[in-house]
Design a protein around this motif. Structure first.
Motif, PDB file in Angstrom:
ATOM      1  N   GLN A  11      22.801 -48.855 -19.796  1.00 10.71           N
ATOM      2  CA  GLN A  11      21.701 -49.817 -19.905  1.00 10.71           C
ATOM      3  C   GLN A  11      21.050 -49.694 -21.275  1.00 10.71           C
ATOM      4  O   GLN A  11      21.009 -48.617 -21.868  1.00 10.71           O
ATOM      5  CB  GLN A  11      20.665 -49.564 -18.815  1.00 10.71           C
ATOM      6  CG  GLN A  11      21.191 -49.890 -17.437  1.00 10.71           C
ATOM      7  CD  GLN A  11      20.056 -49.929 -16.440  1.00 10.71           C
ATOM      8  OE1 GLN A  11      19.086 -49.212 -16.560  1.00 10.71           O
ATOM      9  NE2 GLN A  11      20.196 -50.790 -15.464  1.00 10.71           N
ATOM     10  N   VAL A  12      20.548 -50.815 -21.770  1.00  9.65           N
ATOM     11  CA  VAL A  12      19.900 -50.817 -23.074  1.00  9.65           C
ATOM     12  C   VAL A  12      18.435 -50.430 -22.899  1.00  9.65           C
ATOM     13  O   VAL A  12      17.739 -50.971 -22.049  1.00  9.65           O
ATOM     14  CB  VAL A  12      20.026 -52.205 -23.749  1.00  9.65           C
ATOM     15  CG1 VAL A  12      19.225 -52.254 -25.036  1.00  9.65           C
ATOM     16  CG2 VAL A  12      21.482 -52.531 -24.010  1.00  9.65           C
ATOM     17  N   ASP A  13      18.019 -49.462 -23.696  1.00  7.28           N
ATOM     18  CA  ASP A  13      16.650 -48.971 -23.676  1.00  7.28           C
ATOM     19  C   ASP A  13      15.924 -49.596 -24.868  1.00  7.28           C
ATOM     20  O   ASP A  13      16.295 -49.361 -26.006  1.00  7.28           O
ATOM     21  CB  ASP A  13      16.693 -47.441 -23.790  1.00  7.28           C
ATOM     22  CG  ASP A  13      15.316 -46.806 -23.845  1.00  7.28           C
ATOM     23  OD1 ASP A  13      14.353 -47.443 -23.413  1.00  7.28           O
ATOM     24  OD2 ASP A  13      15.226 -45.661 -24.333  1.00  7.28           O
ATOM     25  N   ARG A  14      14.908 -50.432 -24.620  1.00  7.17           N
ATOM     26  CA  ARG A  14      14.147 -51.074 -25.699  1.00  7.17           C
ATOM     27  C   ARG A  14      12.833 -50.332 -25.867  1.00  7.17           C
ATOM     28  O   ARG A  14      12.089 -50.185 -24.918  1.00  7.17           O
ATOM     29  CB  ARG A  14      13.883 -52.537 -25.373  1.00  7.17           C
ATOM     30  CG  ARG A  14      15.113 -53.385 -25.446  1.00  7.17           C
ATOM     31  CD  ARG A  14      14.785 -54.851 -25.173  1.00  7.17           C
ATOM     32  NE  ARG A  14      15.954 -55.656 -25.282  1.00  7.17           N
ATOM     33  CZ  ARG A  14      16.800 -55.884 -24.283  1.00  7.17           C
ATOM     34  NH1 ARG A  14      16.589 -55.374 -23.105  1.00  7.17           N
ATOM     35  NH2 ARG A  14      17.864 -56.647 -24.485  1.00  7.17           N
ATOM     36  N   ARG A  15      12.571 -49.908 -27.089  1.00  8.32           N
ATOM     37  CA  ARG A  15      11.337 -49.185 -27.366  1.00  8.32           C
ATOM     38  C   ARG A  15      10.667 -49.751 -28.604  1.00  8.32           C
ATOM     39  O   ARG A  15      11.336 -50.136 -29.537  1.00  8.32           O
ATOM     40  CB  ARG A  15      11.596 -47.728 -27.695  1.00  8.32           C
ATOM     41  CG  ARG A  15      12.404 -46.997 -26.762  1.00  8.32           C
ATOM     42  CD  ARG A  15      12.573 -45.591 -27.245  1.00  8.32           C
ATOM     43  NE  ARG A  15      13.311 -44.941 -26.195  1.00  8.32           N
ATOM     44  CZ  ARG A  15      13.527 -43.690 -26.092  1.00  8.32           C
ATOM     45  NH1 ARG A  15      13.104 -42.887 -27.013  1.00  8.32           N
ATOM     46  NH2 ARG A  15      14.180 -43.189 -25.087  1.00  8.32           N
ATOM     47  N   GLU A  16       9.365 -49.686 -28.575  1.00 10.51           N
ATOM     48  CA  GLU A  16       8.621 -49.976 -29.790  1.00 10.51           C
ATOM     49  C   GLU A  16       8.813 -48.781 -30.720  1.00 10.51           C
ATOM     50  O   GLU A  16       8.856 -47.641 -30.266  1.00 10.51           O
ATOM     51  CB  GLU A  16       7.135 -50.158 -29.479  1.00 10.51           C
ATOM     52  CG  GLU A  16       6.824 -51.401 -28.667  1.00 10.51           C
ATOM     53  CD  GLU A  16       7.163 -52.674 -29.415  1.00 10.51           C
ATOM     54  OE1 GLU A  16       6.909 -52.759 -30.630  1.00 10.51           O
ATOM     55  OE2 GLU A  16       7.689 -53.597 -28.773  1.00 10.51           O
ATOM     56  N   PRO A  17       8.935 -49.012 -32.019  1.00 15.25           N
ATOM     57  CA  PRO A  17       9.090 -47.886 -32.936  1.00 15.25           C
ATOM     58  C   PRO A  17       7.810 -47.056 -32.984  1.00 15.25           C
ATOM     59  O   PRO A  17       6.715 -47.572 -32.759  1.00 15.25           O
ATOM     60  CB  PRO A  17       9.368 -48.544 -34.285  1.00 15.25           C
ATOM     61  CG  PRO A  17       8.874 -49.934 -34.151  1.00 15.25           C
ATOM     62  CD  PRO A  17       8.949 -50.291 -32.698  1.00 15.25           C
ATOM     63  N   LYS A  18       7.948 -45.772 -33.283  1.00 18.76           N
ATOM     64  CA  LYS A  18       6.780 -44.910 -33.474  1.00 18.76           C
ATOM     65  C   LYS A  18       6.069 -45.373 -34.738  1.00 18.76           C
ATOM     66  O   LYS A  18       6.701 -45.814 -35.688  1.00 18.76           O
ATOM     67  CB  LYS A  18       7.208 -43.463 -33.623  1.00 18.76           C
ATOM     68  CG  LYS A  18       7.783 -42.872 -32.360  1.00 18.76           C
ATOM     69  CD  LYS A  18       8.011 -41.389 -32.542  1.00 18.76           C
ATOM     70  CE  LYS A  18       8.701 -40.779 -31.352  1.00 18.76           C
ATOM     71  NZ  LYS A  18       8.039 -40.890 -30.108  1.00 18.76           N
TER      72      LYS A  18
END
Length: 146
Positions: A11-18
């Motif tokens: 599954q693709v994990d979408r995160r906001e960048p730090k």
């Protein structure tokens, strides 16, 4: 801007960048530049003071904390300088803000090997870290006009 990474189950994990914040501390038409002392691969390169925004912090709160920790100064945070700059293969972004010293505080090199006050004409006299280079360009007209 988001980063995507496939997890172990595909599954693709979408995160906001730090977010990493920096302070362009300006006094009398000059900006404070700080030489990194560590890690070895960036020691001797120059940057704006700052650091990571911790969970629950705003950019401004993080920058006030970082300036106290790194330089022993109290600052007031002003307007953004330039745009978000991608760092660390897109996992982080750098945001730099103009800052003003409060209460006559004078920066001390608590975590850096050297500090310098640079005018617009002197900005190219130090080797900046790559992420700081676009901010230096955006800062130049602001310094030249002060």
């Amino acid at each position: 801007m988001r980063t995507e990474r496939a997890s172990g189950n595909g599954q693709v994990d979408r995160r906001e960048p730090k977010v990493v914040v920096g302070a362009a501390i300006v006094v009398d038409g000059r900006v404070l530049a700080c030489a990194r002392s560590a890690p070895p691969e960036v020691a001797g390169r120059w940057e704006f003071p700052g650091g990571k925004v911790e969970p629950g912090e705003t950019d401004s709160v993080a920058l006030v904390r970082e300036c106290a920790e790194e330089l022993g100064v109290r600052v007031e945070i002003g307007a953004r300088v330039g745009r978000d700059v991608r760092m660390a293969h897109g996992r982080s972004v750098l945001r730099v803000y103009v800052a003003r010293l409060l209460h006559g505080d004078q920066p001390k090199a608590l975590e850096h090997s050297e500090l310098r006050w640079l005018s617009a004409a002197e900005l190219d006299s130090v080797p900046w870290l790559p992420a700081d280079v676009p901010v230096v360009a955006a800062l130049r007209p602001l310094l030249a006009g002060s």
